[in-house]
Design an enzyme around this catalytic site. Sequence first.
Site, PDB file in Angstrom:
ATOM      1  N   GLU A 146      10.693  16.542  13.330  1.00 53.47           N
ATOM      2  CA  GLU A 146      10.948  17.821  14.007  1.00 53.47           C
ATOM      3  C   GLU A 146       9.706  18.369  14.696  1.00 53.47           C
ATOM      4  OE1 GLU A 146      12.852  20.435  11.189  1.00 53.47           O
ATOM      5  OE2 GLU A 146      14.785  19.480  11.561  1.00 53.47           O
ATOM      6  N   GLU A 187      20.063  14.518  10.891  1.00 53.43           N
ATOM      7  CA  GLU A 187      20.110  15.361   9.690  1.00 53.43           C
ATOM      8  C   GLU A 187      21.169  16.435   9.858  1.00 53.43           C
ATOM      9  OE1 GLU A 187      16.525  17.400   8.555  1.00 53.43           O
ATOM     10  OE2 GLU A 187      15.279  15.652   8.965  1.00 53.43           O
TER      11      GLU A 187
HETATM   12  C1  GAL Z   1      15.106  20.003   8.450  1.00 54.19           C
HETATM   13  C2  GAL Z   1      13.900  19.160   8.105  1.00 54.19           C
HETATM   14  C3  GAL Z   1      14.049  18.571   6.724  1.00 54.19           C
HETATM   15  C4  GAL Z   1      14.438  19.638   5.760  1.00 54.19           C
HETATM   16  C5  GAL Z   1      15.709  20.261   6.212  1.00 54.19           C
HETATM   17  C6  GAL Z   1      16.188  21.300   5.226  1.00 54.19           C
HETATM   18  O1  GAL Z   1      14.901  20.842   9.516  1.00 54.19           O
HETATM   19  O2  GAL Z   1      13.705  18.114   9.012  1.00 54.19           O
HETATM   20  O3  GAL Z   1      12.823  17.975   6.355  1.00 54.19           O
HETATM   21  O4  GAL Z   1      13.437  20.592   5.717  1.00 54.19           O
HETATM   22  O5  GAL Z   1      15.504  20.860   7.453  1.00 54.19           O
HETATM   23  O6  GAL Z   1      17.393  21.815   5.602  1.00 54.19           O
END
Ligand code: GAL
Length: 618
Positions: free
Chosen positions: A151, A302
């Site tokens: 990110e 994700e």
């Molecule tokens: C994302 C991030 C992850 C984790 C996740 C939690 O934005 O890439 O590492 O922090 O959020 O929801």
Amino acid sequence: MNWPKGLEGLCYGGDYNPEQWPEKVWEEDVALMRQAGVNLVSVGVFSWARLEPAEGAYDFGWLDRVLDLLHGGGVRVNLATPTASPPPWFSLAHPDALAVTADGVRLTHGSRDTYCVTAPAYREASVRIARALAERYAGHPALAMWHVHNEYGTGCHCDHAAAAFRAWLRARHGSLEALNDAWTTSFWSQHYSAWEQVMPPRATQYLPNPAQVLDFRRFLSDELLAHFREQKAVLRELTPDVPVTTNFVFGDWVPVNQWDWAKEVDLVAIDHYPAQNPPEETAFAADLARGWAGGRPWLLMEQAVVTYTGPRMAAKRPGEITRLSLSHIARGSRGAMFFQWRASRGGAELWHGGMVPHSGPDSRIFREIRDLGALLPALAEACEAPVEASAAILWDPESGWALQSPGFPSTEVGYLEAVRQAHRVLYRHGVTADFARPSADLSAYELVIAPSLYLLSDDDADNLRRYAAGGGRLVVSFLSGIADGHARVRTGGYPGALRDLLGVRVEEFLPIADPVTLDDGATATLWTEHVHLAGAEALARYPDGTPAVTRRGRAVYVSTRLDDDAYARLLGLGPAAPVESVRRGDWVFSVNHGDREQAIPGNLLLPPGGYAVARVPR
Ligand code: GAL
């Protein structure tokens, strides 16, 4: 469709952080992954301290065992470079590489993303760990993809950042005089007589210079991209056949121009965490990702099994994980990945959920994860044809950044809000939209919407003129065409670059506190303008009789924020669609996010919360 080799089928899995668990849990992990149909996991995203416990000293033993175990279980690895979280020894050895906030506070390690991306020590250490990983795992049969960093989006205001910013500005503007001109430094005695005087936008007494703030965002996008490219070069050198990506994150704080970045990644990947209205936000994010990917497949890297809604974090409702995953896949994602495989029992994100929740595999969440994993292989065929979209929405992150300028006539209007509204209205009425760059060839679309396209180059304005001249239907909303690339207003009447195309000349901006009703019954909020017709006709008028919505030929101008129903009427949309529906060739994906049974194409009935992927030739 240009999908990287080694990632065949739909990808299913998530971030896997075995270093948080004793080794005996790993065997169970792989057994459960097999049960769940997991075929790809992102490993090592935050493992730097475990991989390089002291400068230049590596410990790969544990990761060797993890990769071997995963390979034995048939799970491919999306191996991360861990540069989003340098270890404490690094910060102590290189305090100058710790990030400095705009108000001069140097941050301390103890969280994540605490680095200055321009600090030489950080850049060197990043390439070093990437090289060490690639040397170690080149040829490992589990290695399917590289996940560089995590990110990208973190900025810094330190002296390293200042020096790099100046170098970037020299390249962009050529001379100091050109920079003074572009930044309108004649205002408030800001004229620079030497490069050393130019700073990142650090805390100031009152409003900063908007052109400086805008250029700093552009600089950060390029600088972060340079960091990505340095790692990618090493990974390419050592593992030429392994695709390289990074996960794009959403948010108006992110200084990343996705159009530029998308050219550098082997596949576009996004993280998506909807908050208020998950189905609509999912469609929005997925359509954007497809836009960045140039219509090619992309990957949802994700999502969470929980929803973050303001102050609350709650498990997604039964079926919701599946529906939202299908919505992403329908809109072009080659799979559904999660943060994270197993919910952490400690650390800052112990409440963020996991495919295996704290309660373990005997849980509703894991059963749904398992069922979704069983479903996905059957969908691969339906994902072959491209997503069909008849409309395009123009997306310009730089306009979004410029519209965040302090001192704007209204703090209530925003770029993202305007873009989201355009998408929401189309989505609710069953129209699939692409997102396109303002310079893109738009000729294939029946409808193009330009929401608050604040910064507009002459070339891009010409592109819109060409589109309209070719018979395209163009809808432009307020705050478009206002400024040049340096955020300087185009004088002579708004909307500057688009006056002739739209046939209007706007004399004043008139933001409003209370709604007004237009003469066609539409409700107008937040923003109004004093519009003169200059070749256009009025489609709707303000209570004082001045034009609010206008049309010249096929080009429509909307000088206010319409309510969603009026927006839909203006676009000529049919009735609201009760079911999300996306066509790809002969296949139609249908998802019923509502609580009533609905009829869908193919003479099917979808129960509440149900979905179907059906072959429905036209
Ligand atoms: C994302 C991030 C992850 C984790 C996740 C939690 O934005 O890439 O590492 O922090 O959020 O929801």
